[in-house]
Design a protein around this motif. Structure first.
Motif, PDB file in Angstrom:
ATOM      1  N   ARG A 161       0.952  -0.848  -0.354  1.00 12.35           N
ATOM      2  CA  ARG A 161       0.033   0.201  -0.360  1.00 12.35           C
ATOM      3  C   ARG A 161       0.807   1.252  -0.108  1.00 12.35           C
ATOM      4  NH1 ARG A 161      -4.965   1.116   3.412  1.00 12.35           N
ATOM      5  NH2 ARG A 161      -4.719   2.648   2.550  1.00 12.35           N
ATOM      6  N   VAL A 162       2.209   1.226   0.432  1.00 16.23           N
ATOM      7  CA  VAL A 162       2.936   2.211   0.055  1.00 16.23           C
ATOM      8  C   VAL A 162       4.545   2.537  -0.399  1.00 16.23           C
ATOM      9  CG1 VAL A 162       4.311   3.622   1.741  1.00 16.23           C
ATOM     10  CG2 VAL A 162       2.280   2.562   3.153  1.00 16.23           C
ATOM     11  N   PRO A 195       3.208   1.565  -4.603  1.00 17.61           N
ATOM     12  CA  PRO A 195       2.854   2.833  -4.715  1.00 17.61           C
ATOM     13  C   PRO A 195       3.960   4.690  -5.380  1.00 17.61           C
ATOM     14  CG  PRO A 195       1.194   2.465  -3.215  1.00 17.61           C
ATOM     15  CD  PRO A 195       2.824   1.343  -3.704  1.00 17.61           C
ATOM     16  N   CYS A 196       4.889   4.548  -4.050  1.00 13.85           N
ATOM     17  CA  CYS A 196       5.895   5.273  -4.273  1.00 13.85           C
ATOM     18  C   CYS A 196       7.162   5.096  -5.151  1.00 13.85           C
ATOM     19  CB  CYS A 196       6.356   4.899  -2.675  1.00 13.85           C
ATOM     20  SG  CYS A 196       5.576   6.180  -1.846  1.00 13.85           S
ATOM     21  N   ASP A 250      -0.914   4.488 -10.187  1.00 11.36           N
ATOM     22  CA  ASP A 250      -0.213   5.265  -9.332  1.00 11.36           C
ATOM     23  C   ASP A 250      -1.413   6.181  -8.640  1.00 11.36           C
ATOM     24  OD1 ASP A 250       1.934   6.211  -8.514  1.00 11.36           O
ATOM     25  OD2 ASP A 250       2.600   8.034 -10.471  1.00 11.36           O
ATOM     26  N   ALA A 297      -3.624   5.152  -5.911  1.00 14.94           N
ATOM     27  CA  ALA A 297      -2.404   4.797  -4.816  1.00 14.94           C
ATOM     28  C   ALA A 297      -2.625   6.404  -4.023  1.00 14.94           C
ATOM     29  CB  ALA A 297      -1.515   4.752  -5.018  1.00 14.94           C
ATOM     30  N   PHE A 304       2.869   7.994   5.406  1.00 12.18           N
ATOM     31  CA  PHE A 304       2.977   7.380   4.162  1.00 12.18           C
ATOM     32  C   PHE A 304       2.282   8.537   2.483  1.00 12.18           C
ATOM     33  CE2 PHE A 304       1.278   3.914   6.672  1.00 12.18           C
ATOM     34  CZ  PHE A 304       2.769   3.636   7.180  1.00 12.18           C
ATOM     35  N   ASN A 362       2.108   8.950  -0.246  1.00 15.79           N
ATOM     36  CA  ASN A 362       0.814   8.581  -1.435  1.00 15.79           C
ATOM     37  C   ASN A 362      -0.318   8.162  -0.941  1.00 15.79           C
ATOM     38  OD1 ASN A 362       1.777   6.277  -0.270  1.00 15.79           O
ATOM     39  ND2 ASN A 362       0.371   4.976  -1.396  1.00 15.79           N
ATOM     40  N   ARG A 366      -1.543  15.536   0.007  1.00 16.00           N
ATOM     41  CA  ARG A 366      -0.778  14.606   1.081  1.00 16.00           C
ATOM     42  C   ARG A 366       0.237  14.894   1.698  1.00 16.00           C
ATOM     43  NH1 ARG A 366      -0.344  10.555  -4.654  1.00 16.00           N
ATOM     44  NH2 ARG A 366      -2.699  10.251  -4.303  1.00 16.00           N
TER      45      ARG A 366
END
Lengths: 259, 332
Positions: free
Chosen positions: A176-177, A180-181, A256, A259, B87, B89, B130
């Motif tokens: 999840r993190v 996507p990054c 992307d 996410a 986080f 994203n 974000r």
């Protein structure tokens, strides 16, 4: 203003050969003039009716997407695991991924032939599998380098620790993190892998040759005949790469953003 | 009975002894601050309490339960990291919801709790952005909210304000104290900033080279330092060794003296006295700090910055005095 002139000039230099090939694909005759003297769909129709063409496209797509899937499944977890948990191994991995490029193609091809010729209990010669598995080591570097660059910019250990305290498994945080990054690097890896596999000739010719003809092998065959037919084939190849790359970029871009 | 108990905790990394046989008891609802210079072992100790680093020996008890080998997610703790570990994203709201989603709570409950927490930390309007577009202070509040939303029994802070500028740090400290008052959580806060420790802490544990030099309330630690190291680190004391005492004040003492800068008075002759030359005068906001020299020894003197006060020129000779009750005798 000067920027635009430079950009236009570079774009023209890059795109001009593609335009020339495309024009030659629909030219009746093209010699001694800047543009063809006439245009026709004859070569296109001729190639479209050639059964070798559809077979070659199918083979190229099977090999490209097959190699892409295997390389993704092997490389992405390996790159993430080495970066997050095995930093010592990571140094070795960095050297390992460039190894296939340090060895001449012919040597690697002979090695693959010996490996998959039954000497070690595995017989893959003459099948697309040998080509597929031959492309995978070449493709790992295309995932490793861009993804590693993305990973270096992330405090992955802190993310994992924060996730653990929040009750998440490492897998959940990676999915999840972290993933996507590193999506930009991942997308570059996908596009580069696909481009490599669909445009590669040396390994295809040495490992499978006529027993599993790909687009590049057909190009080689046609190169001794009509230049117009070859131009049609090359134009078709450009279109396939452009469409496949656009699809991959669009899908990855959507993921992307989601996410 | 204490809420968090550390018993005989020891940790080594290779040949380096990080801490040995550490004991600490934190009562429920108390904010305990671990303060000490960089490399004294305070962050490692925090990580041991969090379950992110295993101790070599000793026990960690939280709410009476032995958590020494329990994974972080079973300890009922929350943690605010030095660099926030948000986080990147995920949006602010998604960051807050992340932990609750792991508990498989109903969506409606998650949404309500996220909204309530955003309201509590004043970030409702930033819910959909974000972390990269937030300021440092806002990120810190998100990190705090992400930890608080899990309703932890114990909240750990790993130098959470070290990357912020002074003004924001001050505001966040006040906000953190307000939240602690409102929610009543037990906290363990690591910092190397003495001022921050004194402001935030209900209990302060001064750490140096892997051991506690003193554990007590801010007033105890500030007014009655246990030894020279605490006096020098916490109170910015003037610490005078016996030969210096003899030279400056003409008195004999077997122990060192620790004197707060604010206990040094200029132009008075009550208590122990001396003649001093003014080396420098600096303005520290509401405080004026005067640096003095007496018989080759430098002393600091703090006084309130009163608008009507007469400023004394650098180089002037003045008399200074210290009341005997303001002198702390240090054996160690």
């Amino acid at each position: 203003m000067l920027d635009w002139v430079v950009v236009t000039f570079v774009a023209l230099v890059q795109i001009l050969p593609v335009i020339a090939v495309a024009l030659n694909a629909v030219a009746t005759d093209w010699a001694g003039s800047i543009l063809p003297t006439g245009y026709t769909w004859r070569w296109v129709e001729q190639l479209l009716h050639d059964p070798r063409f559809t077979v070659a496209i199918w083979h190229s797509l099977v090999v490209s997407f097959g190699a892409l899937v295997i390389a993704t499944c092997v490389s992405v977890p390996a790159v993430l695991a080495a970066h997050c948990y095995l930093p010592r191994l990571d140094r070795w991995l960095a050297a390992l991924v460039i190894l296939p490029y340090a060895v001449p193609g012919i040597v690697l091809a002979v090695g693959l032939l010996r490996l998959y010729a039954g000497n070690y209990g595995v017989v893959l010669t003459g099948t697309p599998w040998i080509l597929l598995l031959g492309y995978v080591p070449l493709g790992v570097a295309f995932f490793y380098v861009p993804m590693k660059n993305n990973l270096r910019a992330l405090p992955v250990s802190e993310f994992l620790e924060a996730g653990r305290i929040l009750g998440a498994s490492d897998f959940a945080v990676l999915r999840r993190v972290v993933l996507p990054c590193v999506m930009p690097g991942f997308v570059v890896g996908i596009v580069m892998n696909f481009s490599l596999a669909v445009s590669e000739f040396v390994y295809a010719n040495l490992l499978v040759g006529g027993s599993y003809p790909t687009l590049q092998i057909l190009m080689n065959v046609l190169s001794s005949g009509s230049g117009h037919l070859l131009s049609v084939l090359i134009t078709a190849y450009f279109l396939i790469v452009a469409i496949a790359t656009s699809v991959l970029l669009t899908v990855s871009g959507r993921q992307d953003r989601a996410a | 009975m204490s809420f968090v108990t550390l018993q005989k905790l020891s940790k080594r990394f290779g040949d380096a002894n990080i801490f040995a046989d550490i004991d600490l008891a934190i009562p429920r609802g108390v904010m305990c601050v671990l303060v000490g210079p960089s490399g004294c072992g305070k962050t490692t100790l925090l990580r041991v309490v969090a379950g992110l680093t295993d101790p070599d020996s000793g026990r960690v008890l939280i709410d009476g339960q032995d958590m020494t080998r329990a994974p972080p997610q079973r300890r009922g703790i929350g943690m605010v990291f030095q660099h926030y570990a948000l986080f990147p994203n995920l949006t602010v709201a998604q960051n807050l919801a992340f932990g609750l989603q792991q508990l498989k709570l109903p969506r409606e409950e998650i949404r309500n709790r996220v909204r309530a927490m955003l309201d509590l930390v004043g970030l409702m309007e930033r819910a959909t952005v974000r972390p990269r577009v937030l300021s440092g202070g806002q990120r810190q509040r998100v990190a705090l909210a992400r930890a608080l939303i899990m309703e932890p029994k114990l909240l750990l802070f790993d130098e959470p304000m070290s990357a912020l500028d002074a003004q924001i740090r001050k505001r966040l400290r006040e906000e953190l104290m307000r939240l602690q008052r409102e929610l009543g959580f037990t906290g363990l806060f690591v910092t190397h900033d003495q001022e921050e420790a004194l402001v935030i802490g209900d209990q302060i544990a001064v750490m140096q080279e892997g051991r506690f030099l003193q554990v007590g309330t801010p007033l105890e630690v500030y007014n009655r330092p246990a030894n020279r190291a605490v006096a020098r680190f916490i109170g910015d004391f003037n610490v005078l060794e016996p030969p210096e005492i003899s030279r400056v004040f003409g008195q004999e003492s077997s122990a060192a003296w620790a004197i707060h800068p604010e206990a040094v008075r200029i132009g008075m002759d009550e208590g122990v006295t001396a003649r001093a030359r003014i080396l420098a005068v600096r303005l520290l906001g509401s405080i004026v700090r005067t640096e003095l020299q007496v018989a080759g020894v430098q002393l600091k003197c703090d006084a309130l910055n009163r608008p009507d006060a007469v400023q004394i020129a650098v180089g002037t000779e003045v008399s200074i005095s210290i009341l005997p009750q303001n002198i702390r005798h240090l054996k160690d």
